[in-house]
Design a protein around this motif. Sequence first.
Motif, mmCIF file in Angstrom:
data_model
loop_
_atom_site.group_PDB
_atom_site.id
_atom_site.type_symbol
_atom_site.label_atom_id
_atom_site.label_comp_id
_atom_site.label_asym_id
_atom_site.label_seq_id
_atom_site.Cartn_x
_atom_site.Cartn_y
_atom_site.Cartn_z
ATOM 1 N N THR A 34 1.655 4.131 -6.416
ATOM 2 C CA THR A 34 0.532 4.594 -6.176
ATOM 3 C C THR A 34 -0.885 3.784 -6.442
ATOM 4 O O THR A 34 -1.973 3.978 -6.004
ATOM 5 N N ALA A 35 -0.378 2.707 -7.332
ATOM 6 C CA ALA A 35 -1.531 1.851 -7.663
ATOM 7 C C ALA A 35 -1.915 0.980 -6.536
ATOM 8 O O ALA A 35 -2.907 0.173 -6.538
ATOM 9 N N VAL A 36 -0.984 0.760 -5.660
ATOM 10 C CA VAL A 36 -1.224 -0.251 -4.357
ATOM 11 C C VAL A 36 -2.228 0.109 -3.573
ATOM 12 O O VAL A 36 -2.652 1.397 -3.092
ATOM 13 N N GLU A 37 -3.325 -0.511 -3.276
ATOM 14 C CA GLU A 37 -4.574 -0.163 -2.371
ATOM 15 C C GLU A 37 -4.220 -0.199 -1.098
ATOM 16 O O GLU A 37 -3.713 -0.905 -0.372
ATOM 17 N N PHE A 96 2.569 -2.638 3.759
ATOM 18 C CA PHE A 96 4.255 -2.490 3.564
ATOM 19 C C PHE A 96 4.695 -3.421 2.718
ATOM 20 O O PHE A 96 5.570 -2.975 1.759
ATOM 21 N N GLY A 97 4.381 -4.561 2.738
ATOM 22 C CA GLY A 97 4.821 -5.632 1.951
ATOM 23 C C GLY A 97 4.462 -5.452 0.566
ATOM 24 O O GLY A 97 5.239 -5.618 -0.311
ATOM 25 N N ARG A 98 3.204 -5.227 0.183
ATOM 26 C CA ARG A 98 2.889 -5.005 -1.383
ATOM 27 C C ARG A 98 3.634 -3.502 -1.628
ATOM 28 O O ARG A 98 3.954 -3.508 -2.874
ATOM 29 N N LEU A 99 3.846 -2.630 -0.823
ATOM 30 C CA LEU A 99 4.499 -1.287 -1.485
ATOM 31 C C LEU A 99 5.645 -1.553 -1.664
ATOM 32 O O LEU A 99 6.283 -1.380 -2.881
#
Length: 209
Positions: A73-76, A85-88
Motif C-alpha cells: 500500500t506504500a507503493v506510489e 507492477f515491478g515496484r509492487l
Amino acid sequence: MPRTADHDERRDHIARALLRAVARKGLASTTMVDVAEEAGASVGMVQRYFRTKKDLLQFGVEHLYRRGEERLTAVELRPPFRDLFGRLAETLLPLDEERRTELTVWLEFLPATITDPDLARLHRETTLLLVDGFADAFARAQEGGAFPAGHDPTAEAVALVALVDGLTIHHLVGSDHFDTDRIRSVLHTHITRLLDPNDHADRHPGGDG
C-alpha cells in the motif's frame, strides 16, 4: 488507550522476536524460551500474550503478512504500468534483511498449512487477497491499453504470484542462478513481456485521468 497501545506494541515486539528466532533456528527447533530470550523477556511474559506456540506462530505470520500489505500500500500508484507492477512485485521479494527474515519464516510456515486448518485458512485468505489485488491492477492496465485485451487478468495475477513465490524460495535456499540481481531481472523481464512497452504514461493506474 495507552494501555491498549502498549499491549499491541508488546505483542508486535514478541512477534518480531519470533520471526528472528525462527529464521535463525527453524520452526521445529524454536521454543518459547528462544522467543523470550530474543525478545528480552521472560517466558511468563510471552505466555501472557500467547498461550501456545501455535498462537504465537499464527500471530507472527499475521504480522509478516501485515508488513507485506503495508509495503504494497506504500507503493506510489503512478504510471507507466510496467514500472508500477515491478515496484509492487518487488515488495514481495527478499531484497533486504527484514524481508529476508520474514520470508524465511514464511518458508518455514508453509508446510504447517498442509495439516493445520487454521494456518491453512490464513494462508488461503492472504493469497486470495494478493491475487485479487494484482488481478484488479491488471484489469486497470487493460482498460488503459497497457495490457493485452485477450489476456485474463486473474490468470496473469496467479502466474505473477507463483513466479514471485518461486523466485523467493530458490533465492532463500541458495539455488544457483537465483541471486538478488537475477531474481529482480527475471521478475522485470516477465512484467515487460506482459505489458505493452508503449504503456500509456498519461493514464493514472488509480483512475481515468
